[in-house]
Design an enzyme around this catalytic site. Structure first.
Site, PDB file in Angstrom:
ATOM      1  N   ARG A  44     -29.756  19.655  20.276  1.00 47.58           N
ATOM      2  CA  ARG A  44     -30.291  20.717  21.133  1.00 47.58           C
ATOM      3  C   ARG A  44     -30.191  22.038  20.376  1.00 47.58           C
ATOM      4  O   ARG A  44     -29.603  22.108  19.308  1.00 47.58           O
ATOM      5  CB  ARG A  44     -29.636  20.757  22.523  1.00 47.58           C
ATOM      6  CG  ARG A  44     -28.209  20.402  22.641  1.00 47.58           C
ATOM      7  CD  ARG A  44     -27.231  21.320  21.956  1.00 47.58           C
ATOM      8  NE  ARG A  44     -27.471  22.708  22.274  1.00 47.58           N
ATOM      9  CZ  ARG A  44     -27.105  23.730  21.535  1.00 47.58           C
ATOM     10  NH1 ARG A  44     -26.471  23.536  20.365  1.00 47.58           N
ATOM     11  NH2 ARG A  44     -27.352  24.972  21.876  1.00 47.58           N
ATOM     12  N   GLY A  45     -30.793  23.087  20.999  1.00 51.39           N
ATOM     13  CA  GLY A  45     -30.896  24.372  20.299  1.00 51.39           C
ATOM     14  C   GLY A  45     -32.291  24.428  19.690  1.00 51.39           C
ATOM     15  O   GLY A  45     -32.730  23.463  19.049  1.00 51.39           O
ATOM     16  N   ALA A  46     -32.984  25.548  19.900  1.00 51.02           N
ATOM     17  CA  ALA A  46     -34.414  25.597  19.550  1.00 51.02           C
ATOM     18  C   ALA A  46     -34.718  25.228  18.086  1.00 51.02           C
ATOM     19  O   ALA A  46     -35.536  24.329  17.834  1.00 51.02           O
ATOM     20  CB  ALA A  46     -34.973  26.971  19.903  1.00 51.02           C
ATOM     21  N   ARG A  87     -39.245  18.262  25.632  1.00 51.51           N
ATOM     22  CA  ARG A  87     -38.726  19.476  26.283  1.00 51.51           C
ATOM     23  C   ARG A  87     -39.831  20.539  26.203  1.00 51.51           C
ATOM     24  O   ARG A  87     -40.448  20.697  25.143  1.00 51.51           O
ATOM     25  CB  ARG A  87     -37.451  19.983  25.591  1.00 51.51           C
ATOM     26  CG  ARG A  87     -36.279  19.006  25.722  1.00 51.51           C
ATOM     27  CD  ARG A  87     -34.973  19.641  25.254  1.00 51.51           C
ATOM     28  NE  ARG A  87     -34.434  20.563  26.238  1.00 51.51           N
ATOM     29  CZ  ARG A  87     -33.381  21.354  26.021  1.00 51.51           C
ATOM     30  NH1 ARG A  87     -32.770  21.350  24.842  1.00 51.51           N
ATOM     31  NH2 ARG A  87     -32.933  22.160  26.965  1.00 51.51           N
ATOM     32  N   GLN A 194     -22.485  24.213  26.768  1.00 49.14           N
ATOM     33  CA  GLN A 194     -22.662  24.382  25.315  1.00 49.14           C
ATOM     34  C   GLN A 194     -21.718  25.448  24.753  1.00 49.14           C
ATOM     35  O   GLN A 194     -21.319  25.392  23.589  1.00 49.14           O
ATOM     36  CB  GLN A 194     -24.111  24.786  24.981  1.00 49.14           C
ATOM     37  CG  GLN A 194     -25.147  23.728  25.266  1.00 49.14           C
ATOM     38  CD  GLN A 194     -25.778  23.911  26.638  1.00 49.14           C
ATOM     39  OE1 GLN A 194     -25.129  24.378  27.564  1.00 49.14           O
ATOM     40  NE2 GLN A 194     -27.023  23.507  26.779  1.00 49.14           N
ATOM     41  N   ASP A 235     -35.012  30.671  22.895  1.00 44.43           N
ATOM     42  CA  ASP A 235     -35.825  29.454  22.815  1.00 44.43           C
ATOM     43  C   ASP A 235     -37.283  29.778  22.590  1.00 44.43           C
ATOM     44  O   ASP A 235     -38.027  28.996  21.994  1.00 44.43           O
ATOM     45  CB  ASP A 235     -35.651  28.612  24.072  1.00 44.43           C
ATOM     46  CG  ASP A 235     -34.401  27.778  23.929  1.00 44.43           C
ATOM     47  OD1 ASP A 235     -33.314  28.343  24.113  1.00 44.43           O
ATOM     48  OD2 ASP A 235     -34.521  26.592  23.561  1.00 44.43           O
ATOM     49  N   ASN A 247     -34.304  32.306  27.127  1.00 44.19           N
ATOM     50  CA  ASN A 247     -33.100  31.695  26.544  1.00 44.19           C
ATOM     51  C   ASN A 247     -32.299  31.032  27.661  1.00 44.19           C
ATOM     52  O   ASN A 247     -32.683  31.073  28.838  1.00 44.19           O
ATOM     53  CB  ASN A 247     -32.271  32.765  25.820  1.00 44.19           C
ATOM     54  CG  ASN A 247     -31.174  32.152  24.973  1.00 44.19           C
ATOM     55  OD1 ASN A 247     -31.421  31.204  24.213  1.00 44.19           O
ATOM     56  ND2 ASN A 247     -29.954  32.643  25.091  1.00 44.19           N
ATOM     57  N   LYS A 248     -31.201  30.411  27.281  1.00 44.90           N
ATOM     58  CA  LYS A 248     -30.357  29.654  28.202  1.00 44.90           C
ATOM     59  C   LYS A 248     -30.120  30.413  29.510  1.00 44.90           C
ATOM     60  O   LYS A 248     -29.837  31.606  29.483  1.00 44.90           O
ATOM     61  CB  LYS A 248     -29.029  29.338  27.506  1.00 44.90           C
ATOM     62  CG  LYS A 248     -28.034  28.540  28.302  1.00 44.90           C
ATOM     63  CD  LYS A 248     -28.611  27.265  28.879  1.00 44.90           C
ATOM     64  CE  LYS A 248     -29.150  26.306  27.838  1.00 44.90           C
ATOM     65  NZ  LYS A 248     -30.027  25.248  28.417  1.00 44.90           N
TER      66      LYS A 248
HETATM   67  O1  MRU Z   1     -30.575  23.614  26.326  1.00 40.39           O
HETATM   68  P1  MRU Z   1     -30.214  23.994  24.920  1.00 40.39           P
HETATM   69  O2  MRU Z   1     -28.783  23.730  24.583  1.00 40.39           O
HETATM   70  O3  MRU Z   1     -31.177  23.404  23.923  1.00 40.39           O
HETATM   71  O4  MRU Z   1     -30.417  25.557  24.891  1.00 40.39           O
HETATM   72  C1  MRU Z   1     -30.223  26.236  23.689  1.00 40.39           C
HETATM   73  C2  MRU Z   1     -30.264  27.709  23.846  1.00 40.39           C
HETATM   74  O5  MRU Z   1     -30.542  28.232  24.899  1.00 40.39           O
HETATM   75  C3  MRU Z   1     -30.018  28.522  22.613  1.00 40.39           C
HETATM   76  O6  MRU Z   1     -29.507  29.783  22.951  1.00 40.39           O
HETATM   77  C4  MRU Z   1     -31.346  28.728  21.862  1.00 40.39           C
HETATM   78  O7  MRU Z   1     -31.970  27.520  21.605  1.00 40.39           O
HETATM   79  C5  MRU Z   1     -31.156  29.453  20.608  1.00 40.39           C
HETATM   80  S1  MRU Z   1     -30.216  28.503  19.496  1.00 40.39           S
HETATM   81  C6  MRU Z   1     -30.287  29.035  17.954  1.00 40.39           C
END
Ligand code: MRU
Length: 343
Positions: A44-46, A87, A194, A235, A247-248
């Site tokens: 996970r993470g963009a 996603r 996370q 994201d 973002n999250k």
């Molecule tokens: O649901 P996730 O864990 O994929 O969400 C990730 C985030 O919201 C991060 O802040 C975002 O992807 C930036 S990570 C470099």
């Protein structure tokens, strides 16, 4: 410190659902397994899911029995379609798929040549991601001063990218390497934690002082002067009408509190996170399964049959963002005008 890599014609990735309690790897021998890993947050993470998408497509190409280049391209398109549906929100996923498909179209030659090129391109995307984050870290580190306490949400570290630095945590790591004495207050980031699981793990491994707070404690901590600056990843940054930062979930609340108490709110994201084409209304904010809210680490915490809302992301408007750190430099408001510096 790599989250995902190509090895012996397989895609290997760290199973982030198991961290920090155990460090386990998943060996993917079919693109469908990579797609499942993206969907279930095993990766996970963009930026990391962008790299995973590219590696998944490379794996589909490698596994294909196609005898002609046209047939191989068709199979690559089918895999790309499946991975695209994992996603909906992170721009990097779509960016990486578009890049892989363009390469598949432009490369001339036998199926074997196209297969090799798909593997090469996926590896290049991963290598570039690490370099980009390092550059971004160098730009962003200038914004941090010795003694700063930095708030962050989710995990925007090496685990959220191909490896090594990360985006928001990359900025902190570079400043730390420069000798600045920094500490971090990490929001736990419900529902899937996370912040508590991954950011706390990463920063302690790097010997950067970190304290975890429950999400609801952020306002109190900022009001008491316990946090000097806030940095998060993104994201998707919708760059059509100013820069709206997706973002999250919880990021928007943090941005409002930061502005109220006058602390800077920074976003660190590579250009591959920017969306220059679509408007905010065209973007899907991912809604995830209710059990992420009704359960914590597999344990039920709610009465049965009570409905929940589980948006995975929120939208922070540009007027709440102090600056955006990219690999091409730092962009300040007005974003409508200054975005052209990086486009
Ligand atoms: O649901 P996730 O864990 O994929 O969400 C990730 C985030 O919201 C991060 O802040 C975002 O992807 C930036 S990570 C470099």
């Amino acid at each position: 410190m790599r989250t995902i890599w190509w090895e012996d014609n397989k895609v290997i990735l760290i199973n982030q659902q198991k961290l920090p309690n155990s460090l386990e790897y998943i060996e993917c021998t079919a693109y469908q397994r990579v797609a499942t890993a993206i969907k279930t947050l095993e990766i996970r993470g963009a930026p990391a899911i962008g790299v995973a998408a590219a590696m998944g497509i490379a794996l589909a190409a490698y596994q294909s029995q196609a005898q002609s280049t046209n047939q191989l391209r068709k199979e690559i398109n089918i895999a790309a379609q499946a991975i695209q549906e994992t996603r909906p929100t992170a721009r990097n996923l779509f960016w990486a798929i578009e890049r892989m498909l363009q390469r598949a179209q432009s490369i001339q030659g036998t199926p074997a040549t196209v297969r090799q090129e798909m593997i090469r391109e996926a590896n290049t995307i991963a290598e570039e991601d690490i370099e980009i984050n390092k550059t971004m870290g160098n730009y962003g580190a200038a914004l941090l001063e010795d003694g700063d306490v930095i708030g962050t949400i989710c995990n925007a570290g090496w685990l959220a990218t191909a490896g090594e630095y990360g985006t928001a945590l990359g900025v902190i790591k570079v400043a730390h390497q420069q000798g600045k004495n920094l500490s971090v207050i990490a929001m736990e980031t419900r529902p899937v934690l996370q912040g508590a699981r991954l950011t706390a793990f990463e920063l302690s491994q790097d010997n950067i002082s970190v304290q975890v707070i429950c999400d609801g404690a952020l306002g109190y901590c900022i009001s008491q002067g316990l946090i000097d600056k806030f940095i998060c990843g993104a994201d998707r940054i919708v760059a059509k009408d100013g820069c709206h930062v997706i973002n999250k979930v919880g990021t928007h609340t943090a941005s409002i509190v930061a502005q109220y108490y006058g602390i800077p709110f920074y976003v660190a994201a590579p250009i591959s996170t920017f969306d220059f084409n679509q408007s905010l209304q065209q973007i899907t904010i991912e809604e995830r399964e209710a059990d992420e809210v009704t359960h914590i680490m597999g344990h039920s915490i709610m009465p049965n049959n009570v409905p929940v809302l589980n948006p995975a992301f929120d939208i922070t408007p540009p007027e709440l963002v102090t600056a955006i750190i990219t690999e091409k430099g730092i962009i300040y408001p007005p974003y409508e005008k200054n975005i052209h510096q990086v486009q």
